[in-house]
Design a protein around this motif. Structure first.
Motif, PDB file in Angstrom:
ATOM      1  N   ALA A 164      18.644  -8.122  82.768  1.00 39.39           N
ATOM      2  CA  ALA A 164      17.877  -8.555  81.592  1.00 39.39           C
ATOM      3  C   ALA A 164      16.414  -8.775  81.956  1.00 39.39           C
ATOM      4  N   LEU A 165      16.193  -9.312  83.135  1.00 33.45           N
ATOM      5  CA  LEU A 165      14.838  -9.585  83.600  1.00 33.45           C
ATOM      6  C   LEU A 165      14.036  -8.305  83.804  1.00 33.45           C
ATOM      7  N   THR A 166      14.689  -7.240  84.204  1.00 35.04           N
ATOM      8  CA  THR A 166      13.991  -5.992  84.508  1.00 35.04           C
ATOM      9  C   THR A 166      14.008  -4.977  83.365  1.00 35.04           C
ATOM     10  N   CYS A 167      14.556  -5.353  82.213  1.00 33.60           N
ATOM     11  CA  CYS A 167      14.536  -4.436  81.066  1.00 33.60           C
ATOM     12  C   CYS A 167      13.084  -4.103  80.724  1.00 33.60           C
ATOM     13  N   HIS A 168      12.845  -2.852  80.378  1.00 31.52           N
ATOM     14  CA  HIS A 168      11.494  -2.417  80.037  1.00 31.52           C
ATOM     15  C   HIS A 168      10.959  -3.136  78.809  1.00 31.52           C
ATOM     16  N   GLU A 169      11.813  -3.352  77.844  1.00 25.58           N
ATOM     17  CA  GLU A 169      11.386  -4.000  76.610  1.00 25.58           C
ATOM     18  C   GLU A 169      11.600  -5.506  76.713  1.00 25.58           C
ATOM     19  N   VAL A 170      10.574  -6.263  76.416  1.00 26.37           N
ATOM     20  CA  VAL A 170      10.669  -7.716  76.355  1.00 26.37           C
ATOM     21  C   VAL A 170      10.795  -8.073  74.889  1.00 26.37           C
ATOM     22  N   VAL A 171      11.830  -8.832  74.560  1.00 27.02           N
ATOM     23  CA  VAL A 171      12.085  -9.172  73.160  1.00 27.02           C
ATOM     24  C   VAL A 171      12.138 -10.680  72.995  1.00 27.02           C
ATOM     25  N   ASP A 172      11.854 -11.129  71.793  1.00 27.27           N
ATOM     26  CA  ASP A 172      12.007 -12.538  71.453  1.00 27.27           C
ATOM     27  C   ASP A 172      13.459 -12.792  71.116  1.00 27.27           C
ATOM     28  N   LEU A 173      13.994 -13.881  71.651  1.00 23.43           N
ATOM     29  CA  LEU A 173      15.386 -14.236  71.415  1.00 23.43           C
ATOM     30  C   LEU A 173      15.459 -15.612  70.791  1.00 23.43           C
ATOM     31  N   ALA A 207      27.549  -0.889  77.771  1.00 22.63           N
ATOM     32  CA  ALA A 207      27.727   0.544  78.025  1.00 22.63           C
ATOM     33  C   ALA A 207      27.018   1.368  76.958  1.00 22.63           C
ATOM     34  N   ALA A 208      27.023   0.874  75.722  1.00 20.98           N
ATOM     35  CA  ALA A 208      26.366   1.585  74.628  1.00 20.98           C
ATOM     36  C   ALA A 208      24.844   1.497  74.744  1.00 20.98           C
ATOM     37  N   ASP A 209      24.340   0.350  75.212  1.00 18.31           N
ATOM     38  CA  ASP A 209      22.891   0.168  75.371  1.00 18.31           C
ATOM     39  C   ASP A 209      22.652  -0.693  76.609  1.00 18.31           C
ATOM     40  N   PRO A 210      22.555  -0.071  77.782  1.00 16.78           N
ATOM     41  CA  PRO A 210      22.409  -0.836  79.030  1.00 16.78           C
ATOM     42  C   PRO A 210      21.060  -1.534  79.180  1.00 16.78           C
ATOM     43  N   HIS A 211      20.163  -1.344  78.243  1.00 19.75           N
ATOM     44  CA  HIS A 211      18.833  -1.951  78.327  1.00 19.75           C
ATOM     45  C   HIS A 211      18.609  -3.009  77.256  1.00 19.75           C
ATOM     46  N   ASP A 212      19.674  -3.627  76.774  1.00 23.69           N
ATOM     47  CA  ASP A 212      19.567  -4.678  75.774  1.00 23.69           C
ATOM     48  C   ASP A 212      19.601  -6.027  76.490  1.00 23.69           C
ATOM     49  N   PRO A 213      18.458  -6.709  76.598  1.00 24.44           N
ATOM     50  CA  PRO A 213      18.427  -7.952  77.361  1.00 24.44           C
ATOM     51  C   PRO A 213      19.318  -9.054  76.766  1.00 24.44           C
ATOM     52  N   ALA A 214      19.472  -9.095  75.465  1.00 26.12           N
ATOM     53  CA  ALA A 214      20.323 -10.117  74.848  1.00 26.12           C
ATOM     54  C   ALA A 214      21.769  -9.945  75.294  1.00 26.12           C
ATOM     55  N   VAL A 215      22.238  -8.720  75.318  1.00 32.00           N
ATOM     56  CA  VAL A 215      23.605  -8.449  75.768  1.00 32.00           C
ATOM     57  C   VAL A 215      23.761  -8.829  77.235  1.00 32.00           C
ATOM     58  N   MET A 216      22.774  -8.467  78.048  1.00 27.78           N
ATOM     59  CA  MET A 216      22.864  -8.756  79.478  1.00 27.78           C
ATOM     60  C   MET A 216      22.868 -10.261  79.743  1.00 27.78           C
ATOM     61  N   ILE A 217      22.063 -11.021  79.021  1.00 34.67           N
ATOM     62  CA  ILE A 217      22.038 -12.475  79.216  1.00 34.67           C
ATOM     63  C   ILE A 217      23.367 -13.087  78.796  1.00 34.67           C
ATOM     64  N   ASN A 218      23.891 -12.671  77.657  1.00 36.90           N
ATOM     65  CA  ASN A 218      25.189 -13.196  77.223  1.00 36.90           C
ATOM     66  C   ASN A 218      26.293 -12.815  78.199  1.00 36.90           C
ATOM     67  N   LEU A 219      26.245 -11.594  78.716  1.00 33.40           N
ATOM     68  CA  LEU A 219      27.239 -11.161  79.698  1.00 33.40           C
ATOM     69  C   LEU A 219      27.127 -12.022  80.957  1.00 33.40           C
ATOM     70  N   GLY A 220      25.906 -12.299  81.387  1.00 34.17           N
ATOM     71  CA  GLY A 220      25.715 -13.169  82.546  1.00 34.17           C
ATOM     72  C   GLY A 220      26.288 -14.561  82.320  1.00 34.17           C
ATOM     73  N   ILE A 221      26.070 -15.107  81.132  1.00 41.24           N
ATOM     74  CA  ILE A 221      26.625 -16.426  80.807  1.00 41.24           C
ATOM     75  C   ILE A 221      28.145 -16.388  80.873  1.00 41.24           C
ATOM     76  N   ALA A 222      28.739 -15.345  80.317  1.00 41.51           N
ATOM     77  CA  ALA A 222      30.203 -15.225  80.331  1.00 41.51           C
ATOM     78  C   ALA A 222      30.726 -15.134  81.761  1.00 41.51           C
ATOM     79  N   TYR A 223      30.083 -14.316  82.595  1.00 44.91           N
ATOM     80  CA  TYR A 223      30.491 -14.216  83.997  1.00 44.91           C
ATOM     81  C   TYR A 223      30.323 -15.559  84.708  1.00 44.91           C
ATOM     82  N   ALA A 224      29.218 -16.240  84.464  1.00 45.93           N
ATOM     83  CA  ALA A 224      28.962 -17.516  85.125  1.00 45.93           C
ATOM     84  C   ALA A 224      30.019 -18.550  84.752  1.00 45.93           C
TER      85      ALA A 224
END
Length: 135
Positions: free
Chosen positions: A86-95, A54-71
């Motif tokens: 996470a796949l459609t976030c504008h910024e691509v980051v190294d994790l 909610a604080a940063d809806p475009h953080d791919p790391a958060v989205m991937i971790n959230l997906g893992i938790a849901y899965a």
């Protein structure tokens, strides 16, 4: 730039840019979520990750971790939505994954979606591919 990501589930089945003080608090919250997820406290992780999302809806790391938790909870539709976000976030980051490998967020999100489709996030006893002995 590199993020720490809880991705043990991704590896085992086969876990911020310079920011103001508020951003540092968000990074600490994301690290806390990864720790709670790693120790099997998925409900706590989801609450923490939802707050971070909610604080940063475009953080791919958060989205991937959230997906893992849901899965892990068996909520495949929510997991897929988080991985796709996470796949459609504008910024691509190294994790950095838990095994020490580094990969970009889109590659990791695509891998997570494939794993979700194969049922690799489900506990072993629930996987349909697993053979069982029957009389």
């Amino acid at each position: 730039m590199s993020f720490t990501l809880f991705a043990t589930a991704l590896i085992a089945a086969t876990p911020l840019p310079a920011a103001p003080v508020a951003g540092l608090a968000l990074a600490a919250e994301s690290d806390l979520a990864a720790t709670t997820l790693a120790t099997g406290r998925g409900e706590e992780a989801i609450v923490t990750l939802q707050r971070a999302s909610a604080a940063d809806p475009h953080d791919p790391a958060v989205m991937i971790n959230l997906g893992i938790a849901y899965a892990h909870r068996g909520e495949d539709a929510k997991a897929r939505a988080a991985f796709e976000a996470a796949l459609t976030c504008h910024e691509v980051v190294d994790l950095d994954t838990a095994d020490g490998a580094t990969t970009d967020s889109r590659r990791l999100a695509r891998r997570a979606i494939r794993m979700l489709e194969r049922g690799e996030f489900r506990p072993a006893q629930l996987r349909t591919e697993q053979l069982t002995y029957r009389n």
